[in-house]
Design a protein around this motif. Structure first.
Motif, PDB file in Angstrom:
ATOM      1  N   UNK A 214       0.792  -1.219   0.000  1.00 23.27           N
ATOM      2  CA  UNK A 214       0.000   0.000   0.000  1.00 23.27           C
ATOM      3  C   UNK A 214       0.827   1.274   0.000  1.00 23.27           C
ATOM      4  N   UNK A 215       2.158   1.136  -0.074  1.00 28.01           N
ATOM      5  CA  UNK A 215       3.033   2.303  -0.114  1.00 28.01           C
ATOM      6  C   UNK A 215       3.071   2.875  -1.526  1.00 28.01           C
ATOM      7  N   UNK A 216       3.065   4.214  -1.633  1.00 25.67           N
ATOM      8  CA  UNK A 216       3.122   4.858  -2.950  1.00 25.67           C
ATOM      9  C   UNK A 216       4.543   4.796  -3.513  1.00 25.67           C
ATOM     10  N   UNK A 217       4.629   4.404  -4.775  1.00 22.24           N
ATOM     11  CA  UNK A 217       5.897   4.326  -5.504  1.00 22.24           C
ATOM     12  C   UNK A 217       5.810   5.275  -6.697  1.00 22.24           C
ATOM     13  N   UNK A 218       6.762   6.178  -6.827  1.00 18.23           N
ATOM     14  CA  UNK A 218       6.772   7.135  -7.931  1.00 18.23           C
ATOM     15  C   UNK A 218       7.199   6.446  -9.228  1.00 18.23           C
ATOM     16  N   UNK A 219       6.393   6.596 -10.280  1.00 15.70           N
ATOM     17  CA  UNK A 219       6.735   6.064 -11.601  1.00 15.70           C
ATOM     18  C   UNK A 219       7.402   7.121 -12.464  1.00 15.70           C
ATOM     19  N   UNK A 220       6.890   8.343 -12.421  1.00 14.35           N
ATOM     20  CA  UNK A 220       7.549   9.421 -13.153  1.00 14.35           C
ATOM     21  C   UNK A 220       7.143  10.759 -12.574  1.00 14.35           C
ATOM     22  N   UNK A 221       8.047  11.711 -12.679  1.00 16.69           N
ATOM     23  CA  UNK A 221       7.826  13.088 -12.265  1.00 16.69           C
ATOM     24  C   UNK A 221       8.654  13.917 -13.235  1.00 16.69           C
TER      25      UNK A 221
ATOM     26  N   UNK B 293      -2.078   6.817  -9.255  1.00 17.08           N
ATOM     27  CA  UNK B 293      -2.313   8.219  -8.929  1.00 17.08           C
ATOM     28  C   UNK B 293      -1.621   9.064  -9.983  1.00 17.08           C
ATOM     29  N   UNK B 294      -2.242  10.198 -10.336  1.00 12.92           N
ATOM     30  CA  UNK B 294      -1.624  11.037 -11.352  1.00 12.92           C
ATOM     31  C   UNK B 294      -1.962  12.501 -11.131  1.00 12.92           C
ATOM     32  N   UNK B 295      -1.011  13.343 -11.498  1.00 15.63           N
ATOM     33  CA  UNK B 295      -1.188  14.787 -11.576  1.00 15.63           C
ATOM     34  C   UNK B 295      -0.824  15.186 -12.996  1.00 15.63           C
ATOM     35  N   UNK B 296      -1.740  15.858 -13.646  1.00 15.04           N
ATOM     36  CA  UNK B 296      -1.533  16.358 -14.997  1.00 15.04           C
ATOM     37  C   UNK B 296      -1.534  17.879 -14.914  1.00 15.04           C
ATOM     38  N   UNK B 297      -0.449  18.515 -15.311  1.00 21.73           N
ATOM     39  CA  UNK B 297      -0.318  19.958 -15.172  1.00 21.73           C
ATOM     40  C   UNK B 297      -1.412  20.694 -15.938  1.00 21.73           C
ATOM     41  N   UNK B 298      -1.834  20.132 -17.075  1.00 25.01           N
ATOM     42  CA  UNK B 298      -2.854  20.798 -17.868  1.00 25.01           C
ATOM     43  C   UNK B 298      -3.680  19.767 -18.622  1.00 25.01           C
ATOM     44  N   UNK B 299      -4.969  19.723 -18.364  1.00 19.47           N
ATOM     45  CA  UNK B 299      -5.850  18.716 -18.968  1.00 19.47           C
ATOM     46  C   UNK B 299      -5.832  18.766 -20.491  1.00 19.47           C
ATOM     47  N   UNK B 300      -5.694  19.961 -21.057  1.00 17.05           N
ATOM     48  CA  UNK B 300      -5.748  20.076 -22.516  1.00 17.05           C
ATOM     49  C   UNK B 300      -4.473  19.594 -23.207  1.00 17.05           C
TER      50      UNK B 300
END
Length: 90
Positions: A18-25, A43-50
């Motif tokens: 259950x620990x978060x592992x970073x795939x890319x940043x 989990x993901x963060x997208x700087x800009x949806x477009x």
């Protein structure tokens, strides 16, 4: 994930404990293709949806993300088949 413009992406997943592992940043250039294989929560963060087109399990989710100038923070739980999205203004 396919980038339509240069954009920042953050992708991670949970390991067996259950620990978060970073795939890319990264700041990805236009026309970058990124693929991740995982059967745990992602989990993901997208700087800009477009600036991106995104699929999970070969199913496009871009219609849920939209094409607005907003940051998207999301997650996908494969066991529940649930997609969670939050949108933020820059």
């Amino acid at each position: 994930i396919v980038t339509k413009n240069k954009t920042k992406l953050y992708i991670s997943h949970e390991d067996e404990s259950g620990e978060k592992i970073e795939d890319c940043n990264i700041i990805a250039p236009k026309d970058t293709l990124l693929k991740f294989e995982n059967n745990k929560n992602i989990y993901f963060d997208l700087w800009n949806a477009k600036d991106v087109e995104m699929s999970i399990n070969n199913k496009p989710i871009s219609r849920y993300i939209g094409n607005d100038d907003v940051l998207v923070r999301g997650s996908f739980e494969p066991n529940k088949k649930e997609l969670y999205l939050e949108f933020y203004s820059h």
